[in-house]
Scaffold this motif. Structure first.
Motif, PDB file in Angstrom:
ATOM      1  N   VAL A 768       0.845  -1.205   0.000  1.00 10.60           N
ATOM      2  CA  VAL A 768       0.000   0.000   0.000  1.00 10.60           C
ATOM      3  C   VAL A 768       0.876   1.249   0.000  1.00 10.60           C
ATOM      4  N   GLN A 769       1.965   1.227   0.762  1.00 10.61           N
ATOM      5  CA  GLN A 769       2.860   2.385   0.833  1.00 10.61           C
ATOM      6  C   GLN A 769       3.527   2.674  -0.515  1.00 10.61           C
ATOM      7  N   LEU A 770       3.756   1.619  -1.306  1.00 11.35           N
ATOM      8  CA  LEU A 770       4.420   1.796  -2.602  1.00 11.35           C
ATOM      9  C   LEU A 770       3.449   2.161  -3.712  1.00 11.35           C
ATOM     10  N   ASP A 771       2.178   2.007  -3.466  1.00  9.82           N
ATOM     11  CA  ASP A 771       1.182   2.265  -4.505  1.00  9.82           C
ATOM     12  C   ASP A 771       1.183   3.740  -4.890  1.00  9.82           C
ATOM     13  N   ASP A 772       0.939   3.996  -6.163  1.00  3.80           N
ATOM     14  CA  ASP A 772       0.892   5.368  -6.691  1.00  3.80           C
ATOM     15  C   ASP A 772      -0.397   5.506  -7.487  1.00  3.80           C
ATOM     16  N   PRO A 773      -1.329   6.310  -7.033  1.00  8.99           N
ATOM     17  CA  PRO A 773      -2.608   6.450  -7.749  1.00  8.99           C
ATOM     18  C   PRO A 773      -2.443   6.894  -9.197  1.00  8.99           C
ATOM     19  N   ALA A 774      -1.314   7.543  -9.502  1.00  8.97           N
ATOM     20  CA  ALA A 774      -1.107   7.999 -10.878  1.00  8.97           C
ATOM     21  C   ALA A 774      -0.685   6.869 -11.802  1.00  8.97           C
ATOM     22  N   LEU A 775      -0.439   5.679 -11.259  1.00  8.50           N
ATOM     23  CA  LEU A 775      -0.013   4.532 -12.063  1.00  8.50           C
ATOM     24  C   LEU A 775      -1.016   3.394 -11.906  1.00  8.50           C
ATOM     25  N   PRO A 776      -2.120   3.446 -12.623  1.00  2.66           N
ATOM     26  CA  PRO A 776      -3.158   2.411 -12.475  1.00  2.66           C
ATOM     27  C   PRO A 776      -2.679   1.018 -12.893  1.00  2.66           C
ATOM     28  N   ALA A 777      -1.606   0.940 -13.662  1.00  2.00           N
ATOM     29  CA  ALA A 777      -1.140  -0.368 -14.125  1.00  2.00           C
ATOM     30  C   ALA A 777      -0.721  -1.264 -12.973  1.00  2.00           C
ATOM     31  N   PHE A 778      -0.348  -0.663 -11.839  1.00  2.00           N
ATOM     32  CA  PHE A 778       0.151  -1.458 -10.723  1.00  2.00           C
ATOM     33  C   PHE A 778      -0.827  -1.524  -9.562  1.00  2.00           C
ATOM     34  N   ALA A 779      -1.938  -0.829  -9.705  1.00  2.00           N
ATOM     35  CA  ALA A 779      -2.882  -0.752  -8.588  1.00  2.00           C
ATOM     36  C   ALA A 779      -3.396  -2.126  -8.189  1.00  2.00           C
ATOM     37  N   GLY A 780      -3.558  -3.024  -9.158  1.00  2.00           N
ATOM     38  CA  GLY A 780      -4.116  -4.342  -8.844  1.00  2.00           C
ATOM     39  C   GLY A 780      -3.222  -5.195  -7.974  1.00  2.00           C
ATOM     40  N   LEU A 781      -1.930  -4.890  -7.899  1.00  2.00           N
ATOM     41  CA  LEU A 781      -1.027  -5.691  -7.076  1.00  2.00           C
ATOM     42  C   LEU A 781      -1.293  -5.495  -5.587  1.00  2.00           C
ATOM     43  N   VAL A 782      -1.854  -4.337  -5.224  1.00  2.00           N
ATOM     44  CA  VAL A 782      -2.121  -4.064  -3.808  1.00  2.00           C
ATOM     45  C   VAL A 782      -3.238  -4.964  -3.282  1.00  2.00           C
ATOM     46  N   PRO A 783      -4.413  -4.990  -3.921  1.00  2.00           N
ATOM     47  CA  PRO A 783      -5.442  -5.929  -3.420  1.00  2.00           C
ATOM     48  C   PRO A 783      -5.028  -7.397  -3.572  1.00  2.00           C
ATOM     49  N   LEU A 784      -4.174  -7.715  -4.524  1.00  2.00           N
ATOM     50  CA  LEU A 784      -3.721  -9.096  -4.656  1.00  2.00           C
ATOM     51  C   LEU A 784      -2.853  -9.480  -3.462  1.00  2.00           C
ATOM     52  N   ALA A 785      -1.963  -8.582  -3.056  1.00  2.00           N
ATOM     53  CA  ALA A 785      -1.146  -8.845  -1.862  1.00  2.00           C
ATOM     54  C   ALA A 785      -2.051  -9.000  -0.640  1.00  2.00           C
ATOM     55  N   ARG A 786      -3.103  -8.162  -0.538  1.00  2.24           N
ATOM     56  CA  ARG A 786      -4.027  -8.249   0.599  1.00  2.24           C
ATOM     57  C   ARG A 786      -4.789  -9.581   0.574  1.00  2.24           C
ATOM     58  N   ALA A 787      -5.118 -10.039  -0.660  1.00  2.96           N
ATOM     59  CA  ALA A 787      -5.838 -11.313  -0.778  1.00  2.96           C
ATOM     60  C   ALA A 787      -5.004 -12.474  -0.239  1.00  2.96           C
ATOM     61  N   HIS A 788      -3.711 -12.463  -0.537  1.00  5.00           N
ATOM     62  CA  HIS A 788      -2.839 -13.519   0.010  1.00  5.00           C
ATOM     63  C   HIS A 788      -2.907 -13.529   1.533  1.00  5.00           C
ATOM     64  N   ALA A 789      -2.837 -12.343   2.137  1.00  4.60           N
ATOM     65  CA  ALA A 789      -2.786 -12.248   3.590  1.00  4.60           C
ATOM     66  C   ALA A 789      -4.105 -12.661   4.241  1.00  4.60           C
ATOM     67  N   LEU A 790      -5.225 -12.435   3.528  1.00  2.00           N
ATOM     68  CA  LEU A 790      -6.538 -12.704   4.115  1.00  2.00           C
ATOM     69  C   LEU A 790      -7.004 -14.141   3.955  1.00  2.00           C
ATOM     70  N   ARG A 791      -6.400 -14.895   3.044  1.00  2.00           N
ATOM     71  CA  ARG A 791      -6.949 -16.205   2.676  1.00  2.00           C
ATOM     72  C   ARG A 791      -7.089 -17.162   3.844  1.00  2.00           C
ATOM     73  N   ALA A 792      -6.122 -17.168   4.727  1.00  2.00           N
ATOM     74  CA  ALA A 792      -6.142 -18.165   5.806  1.00  2.00           C
ATOM     75  C   ALA A 792      -7.317 -17.961   6.760  1.00  2.00           C
ATOM     76  N   LYS A 793      -7.639 -16.712   7.092  1.00  2.00           N
ATOM     77  CA  LYS A 793      -8.650 -16.454   8.119  1.00  2.00           C
ATOM     78  C   LYS A 793      -9.938 -15.859   7.558  1.00  2.00           C
ATOM     79  N   GLU A 794      -9.860 -15.156   6.440  1.00  2.00           N
ATOM     80  CA  GLU A 794     -11.054 -14.525   5.866  1.00  2.00           C
ATOM     81  C   GLU A 794     -11.118 -14.824   4.375  1.00  2.00           C
ATOM     82  N   PRO A 795     -11.380 -16.087   3.983  1.00  8.15           N
ATOM     83  CA  PRO A 795     -11.337 -16.452   2.563  1.00  8.15           C
ATOM     84  C   PRO A 795     -12.326 -15.676   1.703  1.00  8.15           C
ATOM     85  N   ALA A 796     -13.509 -15.349   2.233  1.00  7.22           N
ATOM     86  CA  ALA A 796     -14.479 -14.594   1.426  1.00  7.22           C
ATOM     87  C   ALA A 796     -13.933 -13.199   1.122  1.00  7.22           C
ATOM     88  N   SER A 797     -13.341 -12.549   2.106  1.00  5.21           N
ATOM     89  CA  SER A 797     -12.739 -11.233   1.886  1.00  5.21           C
ATOM     90  C   SER A 797     -11.556 -11.336   0.927  1.00  5.21           C
TER      91      SER A 797
END
Length: 941
Positions: A768-797
């Motif tokens: 999230v800290q590295l994300d730059d709103p002016a670069l939409p090409a990389f924005a999807g990597l932030v929620p993907l990283a969050r998805a990895h972290a959430l899978r074990a305890k909150e799979p729906a999220s």
């Protein structure tokens, strides 16, 4: 091929026979015969020809020559040319018109007289020529096989060596055995390592001296044991020297000559005066000569030359070969050549050169004799050498450089020739650099700087840029920077137009060592344009501006700079870009880093075309590497691999460690995502182990790529450590923002897979800290990283975050990453017991991976679908048998009877990778043979 009896050598004969058998069974083989002069290598090659004929192979034989070492592809031409005349149309059909034109420039039998210089002047034209040569060898082999014999390869030119390296790395599909004989003391380092490079397909046969008993057998019963022992001690068991001494039956043992050349001089001394003269003339003429050429060199009538040749054949000094003749051994030719007076040899070379000129022979045929007979100040000789050099510059730049140097030695240093000398030095520097002799090219460029007037700022700037570029390729960035600063200090006006190219090179040097502040400081002193700037300079300056701005986090400014540069390039003709391709390359990389993938590809392709047409190989390999990286990001893995491999070949031809690391990094990434773990890790290891570029961005990217490849291969902990190391622990990292963001996502995934949820969440937060709103090409990597972290305890999220990531990444044309997000979403839905959505996401992911060519990821998606009860046809059999999709592909082709080499060719793999897959297939199917594989597959239904 040899009139002497073959004594002993059973181990060598067995090795040659085994190589023939292996070629029929497994495809391409490479064998070297290594031994001292006269050890009997040629005699063994003759036995190989006999064995090959008995097994149905076509055998073709060529020899490199001591006195024509710079002639391009001389041994290959000697071997193949007579065989090609009747196959011209077949060859053209097999390799295509463009490649046939390249081959016609090498082989006289394929020349039509209509050839025109190609548009590609880069060093990579050699790569395409070598591919065409490999295809031609494959065609000549046919189903029955080909044995290509190359004798005395220690005298072969650089291009021949490069071709041997190429055919070993990219072997033909049909049964081909290449046998190369050489003297180890005279062999270049590259030749000595070819057998190792060939791995299991390489075989070395050491041809040593004969023992005392073998010498007795060799000499026969007519020679007493006492004399046999004396001859053995005098010859040290060398068969050729032994034979030469044995011919001197009248000589007392105590008076035997101390060396083989001395023995040959005695043998030549027994000839009649005419025969000796013609032998000396023939030695000057060529390795394989016509009687008329020997007569010209000797200044004797044709009848005299023919009578002398009769005597030479009778005495076995020369041997007939059709309508031509050849010395029985290169040592005999050398002895004849050295027996002539030096002044007479010079005149003989001159007579042959004049005769060839009268016949209208091309400059390339005359250059060797002109080089040996031309005198200082002979401008006609200079003209021949320069013309010959330019004729071979694309496919044999080392030969071109040799002839240019010869021309410069003959050129007077007066005012009348000064401009031409300066131009030739620039040409020579380029040829040396393209041929991989970067240090020589650098030295020539420095010599050019020494000769240029102090106030000739434009040409000095051009020479300094070239020199600095070569210093950079030699991994000497400090020397490059010092040279540029020194040249700038000589200019009275540091803001003059001539200073701008030097400042641009300084900007590039600063960016390479990740000192973007220094790069920006130099750019701040440069205007966008000026009235006295030459065409193209405005485009070049504009092309350099986006990357420092992007690195400093001024994204909006970087995007504006990129858009301006794009507009300028679109309206600029190619000749305005050609001088500034190193700057254009920085724009291409910046556009890719900014997520402007379409613009980056368009500019990579255009710049590469200009680089090819203008011969700028150093830039071309960099452009190809950047193009490959962009294609990987876009999920076009097949195209990325082809481009990356071409970049690797070009870098190897240049012998540039920096460019090779660039290229290998892209091979590593492309192969890894395609599922070829062995190739990926091998390329990553080589890139990192090169040990060049310490502290610079490209070395860090190589370590990141290797880490990603290890993770993709299942070596999670080792790979994560490598990625973290490449990021320098995120303390003053040298990687670009996009790669750092990818690293965070990857580390979040690895931490989650290892059950370290807190660590995974920390990496997601850093993304999230590295994300730059002016670069939409990389924005999807932030929620993907969050998805990895959430899978074990909150799979729906996690599923919701991954679905969001997939949508964002697909919109940004990052198909491979979008597919990875869909896979995570599907797995998370499955863990959340939402089977319908899981099937939908996983099917979409499998489709994306199939389109991208991401084999391992496709297998993961299909495995998950099968667990959900979805019937998956593609790869189903493979799963049931325990094989990966790639292993199943290999197994099916093996069951169809294809050799490992043919499987490699069909699947675009290395032979070594096929062999690794096959060993795993044997283990998984519990079989021990290729027949067993076929049986196991036939039972699958």
């Amino acid at each position: 091929m040899g009139s002497t009896p073959l004594v002993g050598r059973q181990n060598a004969l067995s090795a040659l026979g085994n190589a023939l058998t292996a070629s029929l069974r497994d495809g391409f083989q490479f064998v070297t015969l290594v031994g001292d002069p006269g050890a009997g290598k040629t005699r063994l090659l003759g036995e190989l020809v006999t064995m090959a004929g008995e097994r149905g192979f076509t055998a073709l034989w060529g020899r490199a020559a001591e006195f024509e070492q710079v002639m391009p592809f001389s041994a290959l031409v000697d071997a193949l040319d007579d065989h090609l005349d009747a196959r011209r149309e077949d060859i053209a059909d097999a390799v295509g018109a463009a490649q046939a034109g390249l081959l016609a420039g090498v082989f006289p039998a394929l020349a039509t007289g209509e050839e025109r210089p190609g548009a590609d002047r880069s060093g990579l034209v050699r790569y395409r020529l070598y591919r065409a040569l490999r295809q031609m060898v494959d065609l000549l082999a046919g189903p029955s096989g080909l044995v290509l014999i190359l004798d005395d390869v220690h005298w072969a030119d650089d291009s021949s060596m490069e071709f041997l390296d190429h055919i070993i790395r990219h072997p033909p599909a049909r049964p081909v055995l290449v046998a190369a004989a050489y003297r180890p003391a005279q062999a270049p380092p590259r030749l000595a390592t070819l057998t190792t490079t060939a791995a299991t397909r390489g075989h070395e046969v050491v041809v040593g001296p004969l023992g005392p008993a073998e010498v007795e057998e060799f000499l026969g019963p007519s020679v007493s044991r006492t004399r046999s022992r004396a001859l053995y001690e005098a010859s040290a068991g060398n068969p050729f020297y032994l034979e030469a001494l044995a011919r001197m039956g009248h000589t007392d043992v105590a008076e035997l000559p101390p060396t083989v050349l001395a023995a040959l001089q005695v043998e030549l001394g027994d000839l009649s005066p005419d025969a000796l003269l013609v032998a000396q003339a023939a030695a000057v003429a060529a390795d394989e000569f016509e009687p008329s050429m020997a007569a010209v060199a000797a200044e004797v009538p044709a009848t005299t030359a023919l009578a002398a040749l009769d005597e030479l054949v009778e005495r076995d000094i020369v041997r007939a070969s059709g309508g031509r003749f050849r010395f029985r051994h290169p040592l005999v030719r050398r002895a004849a050549y050295e027996s002539a007076a030096a002044g007479w040899r010079l005149a003989a070379h001159a007579r042959i050169a004049a005769h060839l000129a009268r016949l209208g022979a091309p400059a390339t045929a005359r250059a060797h004799h002109v080089e040996h007979s031309g005198s200082f100040g002979d401008l006609d000789a200079v003209g021949v050498l320069v013309t010959a050099a330019r004729a071979v510059t694309t496919h044999a730049p080392a030969t071109s450089a040799h002839w240019l140097q010869a021309a410069l030695r003959l050129m007077p240093g007066d005012a009348a020739t000064r401009e031409e000398r300066l131009a030739l030095l620039m040409e020579l520097s380029w040829a040396q650099g393209v041929s991989g002799r970067l240090a020589d090219g650098r030295d020539t460029a420095r010599e050019l700087l020494r000769l240029l007037p102090e106030d000739d700022y434009p040409r000095r700037a051009r020479a300094a840029r070239l020199c600095a570029l070569m210093e950079r390729q030699l991994d000497r960035p400090h020397e490059a920077r010092a040279l540029l600063l020194d040249e700038l200090s000589r200019m009275p006006n540091p803001r003059a137009a001539a200073a701008v190219p030097l400042r641009m090179r300084l900007v590039a040097e600063s960016m390479m060592r990740v000192d973007f502040r220094a790069a920006q400081a130099v750019l701040d002193l440069m205007p966008d344009t000026a009235e006295d700037w030459e065409p193209g300079l405005e485009v070049a300056v504009a092309a350099l501006r986006p990357m420092p701005a992007f690195a400093a986090g001024r994204t909006a400014e970087a995007l504006r700079y990129a858009e301006r540069a794009d507009r300028l390039i679109n309206t600029a003709p190619d000749d305005h870009l050609s001088e500034w391709l190193d700057a254009i390359a920085w724009l291409c990389w910046a556009e890719s880093s900014l997520g402007r993938y379409g613009d980056a590809l368009r500019h990579f392709d255009r710049a590469a075309a200009v680089a090819r047409s203008t011969g700028q190989s150093y830039i071309l390999t960099n452009l190809l590497a950047g193009r490959a990286r962009t294609l990987v990001t876009m999920g076009r893995l097949d195209a990325a691999m082809v481009t990356a491999e071409e970049s690797v070949e070009g870098a190897r031809l240049l012998d540039s460690g920096q460019q090779l690391v660039f290229a290998l990094t892209q091979v590593c990434l492309a192969a890894s995502w395609a599922g070829d773990d062995d190739t990926a890790i091998g390329a990553g290891n080589e890139a990192v182990q090169r040990g060049v570029g310490g502290g610079e961005v490209w070395e860090a990217i190589a370590r990141y790529a290797r880490g990603q490849a290890l993770i993709n291969a299942g070596r999670l902990e080792e790979g994560a450590d490598a990625v973290l190391d490449a990021c320098n622990g995120f303390e003053s990292p040298r990687l670009d923002r996009a790669t750092l963001l990818l690293s965070c996502e990857t580390l979040a995934q690895v931490a989650a897979a290892r059950g370290h949820t807190v660590e995974s969440m920390a990496w997601a937060a850093r993304a999230v800290q590295l994300d730059d709103p002016a670069l939409p090409a990389f924005a999807g990597l932030v929620p993907l990283a969050r998805a990895h972290a959430l899978r074990a305890k909150e799979p729906a999220s996690a599923a919701a975050a991954a679905a969001e990531a997939a949508e964002l990444l697909a919109a940004a044309d990052r198909r491979l990453d979008a597919g990875r997000a869909l896979l995570v979403a599907g797995l998370a839905h499955q863990e959340a017991a939402d089977k319908a959505r899981a099937r939908e996401r996983l099917k979409a992911a499998a489709d994306v991976f199939g389109t991208c060519g991401a084999g391992n990821l496709k297998t993961q998606a299909e495995r998950a679908l099968r667990r959900l009860g979805v019937r998956v046809t593609a790869g189903g059999d493979a799963s049931r048998l325990g094989l990966s999709p790639r292993e199943m592909e290999v197994a099916l082709l093996v069951a169809d009877g294809l050799t490992n080499q043919q499987v490699a060719q069909r699947l675009f793999l290395s032979v070594r990778t096929v062999e690794t897959h096959l060993s795993r297939i044997f283990a998984k199917l519990e079989v021990s043979s290729r027949v067993g594989v076929a049986t196991a597959l036939n039972r699958r239904d």
